[in-house]
Design a protein around this motif. Structure first.
Motif, PDB file in Angstrom:
ATOM      1  N   GLN A  78       0.857  -1.188   0.000  1.00 54.21           N
ATOM      2  CA  GLN A  78       0.000   0.000   0.000  1.00 54.21           C
ATOM      3  C   GLN A  78       0.895   1.240   0.000  1.00 54.21           C
ATOM      4  O   GLN A  78       1.357   1.695   1.042  1.00 54.21           O
ATOM      5  CB  GLN A  78      -0.918  -0.027   1.225  1.00 54.21           C
ATOM      6  N   LEU A  79       1.100   1.813  -1.190  1.00 54.42           N
ATOM      7  CA  LEU A  79       2.018   2.942  -1.321  1.00 54.42           C
ATOM      8  C   LEU A  79       1.378   4.276  -0.959  1.00 54.42           C
ATOM      9  O   LEU A  79       2.029   5.316  -1.035  1.00 54.42           O
ATOM     10  CB  LEU A  79       2.552   3.003  -2.760  1.00 54.42           C
ATOM     11  N   ARG A  80       0.098   4.256  -0.550  1.00 53.42           N
ATOM     12  CA  ARG A  80      -0.552   5.495  -0.085  1.00 53.42           C
ATOM     13  C   ARG A  80      -0.181   5.809   1.365  1.00 53.42           C
ATOM     14  O   ARG A  80      -0.418   6.917   1.839  1.00 53.42           O
ATOM     15  CB  ARG A  80      -2.070   5.371  -0.206  1.00 53.42           C
TER      16      ARG A  80
ATOM     17  N   LEU B   7       7.188   6.359   0.896  1.00 58.79           N
ATOM     18  CA  LEU B   7       8.277   6.975   0.150  1.00 58.79           C
ATOM     19  C   LEU B   7       9.522   7.174   1.012  1.00 58.79           C
ATOM     20  O   LEU B   7      10.651   7.036   0.525  1.00 58.79           O
ATOM     21  CB  LEU B   7       7.827   8.307  -0.448  1.00 58.79           C
ATOM     22  N   GLU B   8       9.325   7.511   2.275  1.00 58.44           N
ATOM     23  CA  GLU B   8      10.474   7.637   3.174  1.00 58.44           C
ATOM     24  C   GLU B   8      11.183   6.288   3.323  1.00 58.44           C
ATOM     25  O   GLU B   8      12.408   6.225   3.385  1.00 58.44           O
ATOM     26  CB  GLU B   8      10.021   8.130   4.550  1.00 58.44           C
ATOM     27  N   MET B   9      10.393   5.221   3.347  1.00 59.96           N
ATOM     28  CA  MET B   9      10.967   3.881   3.460  1.00 59.96           C
ATOM     29  C   MET B   9      11.811   3.552   2.231  1.00 59.96           C
ATOM     30  O   MET B   9      12.921   3.020   2.337  1.00 59.96           O
ATOM     31  CB  MET B   9       9.841   2.859   3.622  1.00 59.96           C
TER      32      MET B   9
ATOM     33  N   LEU C 127      19.387  -8.788  -0.029  1.00 54.58           N
ATOM     34  CA  LEU C 127      19.535  -8.116   1.258  1.00 54.58           C
ATOM     35  C   LEU C 127      18.786  -6.787   1.274  1.00 54.58           C
ATOM     36  O   LEU C 127      18.058  -6.477   2.224  1.00 54.58           O
ATOM     37  CB  LEU C 127      21.016  -7.893   1.549  1.00 54.58           C
ATOM     38  N   VAL C 128      18.949  -6.004   0.205  1.00 51.06           N
ATOM     39  CA  VAL C 128      18.266  -4.714   0.121  1.00 51.06           C
ATOM     40  C   VAL C 128      16.756  -4.911   0.052  1.00 51.06           C
ATOM     41  O   VAL C 128      15.990  -4.136   0.637  1.00 51.06           O
ATOM     42  CB  VAL C 128      18.778  -3.928  -1.105  1.00 51.06           C
TER      43      VAL C 128
ATOM     44  N   ARG D  52      10.031  -2.863   4.487  1.00 48.87           N
ATOM     45  CA  ARG D  52       8.945  -3.453   5.264  1.00 48.87           C
ATOM     46  C   ARG D  52       7.705  -3.627   4.399  1.00 48.87           C
ATOM     47  O   ARG D  52       6.583  -3.378   4.811  1.00 48.87           O
ATOM     48  CB  ARG D  52       8.642  -2.586   6.482  1.00 48.87           C
ATOM     49  N   MET D  53       7.943  -4.033   3.162  1.00 49.05           N
ATOM     50  CA  MET D  53       6.870  -4.369   2.229  1.00 49.05           C
ATOM     51  C   MET D  53       7.282  -5.629   1.483  1.00 49.05           C
ATOM     52  O   MET D  53       8.413  -6.096   1.607  1.00 49.05           O
ATOM     53  CB  MET D  53       6.629  -3.203   1.249  1.00 49.05           C
TER      54      MET D  53
END
Length: 825
Positions: A509-511, A516-518, A623-624, A629-630
């Motif tokens: 859920q990109l809303r 974006l900070e993540m 790793l990246v 957290r998605m």
């Protein structure tokens, strides 16, 4: 134990009573299978291996979701220019004029062109937006003005990245540069692998011809050139390998058969087996790939062995002054069972590749297995009938025999040489087998460290080809191959432009305000294989698009600022509003290439170092991906190829395990059914285990990796190698069960008779398969070497190890029999 001799006698009776009809039937079937030859298509390149790869499926998801940036109709051509100084006025004019000629040709479908030269021209005249105007700007400028403009333009990292690593900022000099022409061509593939056919091939080959009028050295490079070479290399390899193999095999067969009629029958039989196999491919719609180039030599290997054994065994009977018909009956009775055992184990060895997750390896296993069955029918039925029919005609028309002595006849020098294994088995079988066991363990343990690779370069000709190849007459002379040379040049001189990339496919859920900070924070503290910029990973994502558009549009910049709590240029509030504005702006095309319309999928593209290893890139990419957290998946061409490489190793292990298990079960059952001695199946397997261990150890020692083709060699070594030990064990069983033959006599007759045919077979097949070493592609050359080694090791262990194993078997079985026998009262 069943009375199999009844069925063998029936088969032999049918063949010797109807040789002419059998020959006619096989020729009719050859015409039927020959009809399929016209349906054979080709499939080359690496894309055939990536089709079923999970990593490729993930990459396909990325391509499907972000189609604007991965438009399958988009392609590009790289123009690699080399000169004393590519930043000089004449050199830059050469580049622009070539790009102008390409853009003026509608059939080349060019849409735009870019280069350092065009940037320098626009620095001289910012209004020069077309190639013609840029050429005019350069032509009207003085050399000093051009130099000043070049110094100013190359201050940008984006521009200087298109120059070779020897670029000198002070003197404004560089020895090479890269220009790019973009094309719109329908039908291009977006898979990670490269196909052997591409719509870009003709376009880029035509552009290459246009470089002839340039004063500078300009090479054309791109997917079309790669695809073209991948397609041409199959035909060139066949034209080079097949005639060489035929000549060498023919020479050995002349020595082995020593009779022109027998030689002709053997060659005709080989041709029939190959025609049937290729006809089957056409009828089954199986494309001919690089891997299947190895099938004809494999058929030749088994066919030559069968042919020599059939003719040699027939000659053994004929020298006893027996007539042709009873001689052939005895030959069929003895060899049909041995051929059946060899065929069964060989087919199981090839079919073990059906466990592979890679479609080309599965196709290879299927075609090879079917080809071996055809070879069994041709040499087990057609050749005896043709040989008998020919001998009847020979006697009828009084045609003389040129040679009728079998190879390795009793008392001959070859027989004495081959008896070495029998001597060892008679004097010190236990000690010898202990040494062999230790050697097997050491070689096998050492062989577990063999490398596994999969790359595009495996299928491309090497940069430096042997000089003799260019001295060959047409049509055997291979074409000029430049891809590997150009790839190496780019890697050596444009390190900054040759870095690969890893794509992180993100679903979620990109809303959410933190999304974006993540994504932005995920670039901090990057792993070693990632390219860094100010201690951050060099990456492009939806965050990059937002920042770039904010620099161009003040209104959008204000919107971002209002929703940026920490002032780092990354919004963390009202993200849906940000997306809506972005996707309705002039930057919508770029934005849609990084985020889907439902705001649930995005991608992050990280640039990796050009010299980073495949293992490091994949490990760091995963790793990246795990940091987010998605739901994130690492993909890209490097990840896909690493996935294929891992699959190759798994396939090699699985096919080896399946082949060993299936072959062991088959041998145990067949010897119990035929001889009532299941333990002979174990004896039959001993030399194969030894040869596989020696082969694995040799591969590591010679630096030959498990790749797309050599990964099949372990199961093939079982299939082909069992041929040699099966002939020895089965012949021994026949001689041992014969009245009046003790152990020593049975072994002596076995090695003296069968060993001669095995030697002739080994010499011809190792030479015929080893000639693949001169193939243009490395993967074929390596396959030829390891296959020839597997044949040699199988031959060596069959004649040296099998006698000692048989002696030990006889002692153990006799001991068990004595123990089980009731004691007299």
């Amino acid at each position: 134990m069943i009375d199999y001799e009844v069925y063998v006698d029936r088969l032999g009776g049918f063949i010797v009573e109807n040789p002419g009809r059998v020959v006619a039937l096989f020729f009719v079937l050859t015409l039927v299978f020959g009809a399929g030859l016209g349906n054979i298509s080709t499939d080359s390149g690496t894309s055939q291996f990536t089709e079923d790869s999970p990593a490729q499926e993930a990459l396909d998801d990325v391509n499907r979701e972000f189609s604007p940036a991965f438009e399958t109709s988009s392609g590009s051509t790289q123009l690699i220019q080399r000169d004393d100084n590519v930043l000089s006025k004449p050199a830059m004019l050469d580049m622009l004029r070539l790009q102008e000629r390409v853009l003026s040709r509608p059939d080349l479908r060019a849409t735009s062109a870019s280069s350092v030269a065009s940037t320098v021209a626009q620095t001289l005249d910012p209004s020069a937006t077309t190639i013609d105007e840029q050429i005019g700007a350069l032509e009207s400028a003085s050399p000093s003005e051009v130099r000043a403009a070049a110094k100013q333009a190359t201050a940008s990292p984006q521009v200087s990245s298109l120059l070779s690593d020897d670029f000198n900022r002070q003197s404004v000099e560089a020895s090479a540069t890269i220009g790019v022409v973009s094309h719109e061509v329908p039908g291009l593939s977006s898979s990670a692998g490269t196909s052997g056919t591409s719509p870009m091939t003709g376009i880029q080959e035509e552009i290459q011809t246009m470089t002839a009028v340039s004063n500078s050295d300009i090479r054309v490079f791109g997917s079309g050139i790669i695809s073209g070479e991948l397609g041409n290399v199959i035909a060139d390899s066949l034209l080079l390998v097949v005639p060489a193999a035929v000549l060498l095999i023919f020479g050995f067969l002349v020595v082995a058969y020593r009779d022109p009629i027998d030689l002709l029958l053997g060659v005709v039989s080989l041709v029939i087996a190959v025609v049937w196999t290729f006809g089957f491919m056409g009828l089954a719609n199986i494309a001919f790939s690089q891997m299947l180039i190895a099938v004809p030599p494999l058929l030749l290997a088994v066919g030559i062995d069968f042919g020599l054994h059939a003719v040699n065994r027939y000659r053994e009977e004929r020298v006893k002054d027996l007539a042709p018909v009873p001689s052939m009956r005895t030959t069929i009775k003895q060899l049909s069972v041995a051929f059946f055992i060899v065929t069964g184990t060989t087919v199981l060895g090839f079919l073990a590749n059906a466990t592979s997750d890679l479609a080309p390896i599965r196709d290879f296993g299927l075609v090879a297995a079917v080809g071996i069955i055809f070879t069994f029918l041709v040499f087990g039925v057609f050749l005896p009938a043709a040989k008998l029919y020919a001998d009847e005609l020979r006697e009828k028309y009084n045609v003389p025999e040129f040679a009728s002595e079998p190879l390795g006849s009793e008392g001959g020098m070859l027989a004495r040489v081959l008896s070495g294994g029998v001597v060892i088995g008679r004097k010190a079988p236990r000690a010898f087998l202990v040494v062999i066991l230790l050697t097997t363990v050491v070689a096998g343990a050492y062989g577990t460290g063999v490398d596994t690779t999969f790359s595009q370069e495996d299928f491309l000709p090497p940069e430096d080809q042997p000089a003799y190849l260019q001295q060959l007459p047409e049509p055997f002379k291979p074409g000029v191959y430049t891809v590997t040379k150009d790839l190496n040049y780019l890697e050596d001189n444009f390190e900054s432009t040759q870095g690969d990339s890893v794509t992180i496919y993100v679903e979620g859920q990109l809303r959410q305000d933190s999304s974006l900070e993540m994504i932005h924070r995920n670039g901090e503290d990057p792993p070693e294989s990632f390219v860094t910029d100010d201690r951050r990973a060099e990456a492009t994502s939806i965050v990059t698009v937002i920042r770039n558009y904010a620099e161009q549009d003040p209104e959008f910049a204000a919107l971002v600022d209002r929703n940026d709590a920490n002032g780092n240029g990354v919004p963390d509030d009202n993200l849906e509003t940000i997306y809506d504005e972005l996707l309705s702006s002039p930057a919508s095309d770029q934005a849609s290439s990084y985020i889907t319309e439902d705001y649930r999928q995005t991608r992050i593209v990280y640039t990796v170092e050009g010299d980073a290893t495949q293992d490091a890139i994949v490990a760091d990419g995963k790793l990246v991906a795990e940091r987010l957290r998605m739901d994130a998946t690492a993909t890209g061409s490097t990840v896909v190829f690493k996935g294929v490489s891992d699959t190759i190793l798994l396939s090699a292990i699985e096919s080896l395990t399946v082949a060993l298990a299936a072959t062991a079960l088959f041998l145990v059952v067949i010897y119990q059914v035929l001889e009532g001695q299941w333990t002979l199946g174990v004896v039959n397997l001993v030399p194969i285990v030894v040869s596989i261990a020696l082969l694995a150890g040799t591969m590591r020692y010679l630096g030959i990796p498990l790749n797309a083709l050599t990964a099949t060699i372990l199961s093939i070594a079982i299939g082909l190698g069992i041929d040699y030990s099966a002939h020895v064990v089965h012949r021994f069983a026949d001689e041992y069960n014969a009245e009046g033959h003790d152990l020593d006599e049975a072994l002596r007759l076995t090695v003296g008779g069968t060993g001669g045919a095995l030697t002739g077979s080994m010499l011809t097949t190792t030479t015929g398969l080893g000639v693949l070493a001169i193939a243009i592609t490395p993967v074929l050359g390596q396959f030829g070497v390891v296959t020839a080694l597997s044949i040699f090791y199988s031959y060596l262990t069959a004649l040296l190890v099998t006698p000692s194993a048989i002696v030990l078997w006889e002692r153990l079985t006799q001991q068990d029999t004595a123990t089980a026998a009731p004691t007299s009262p």
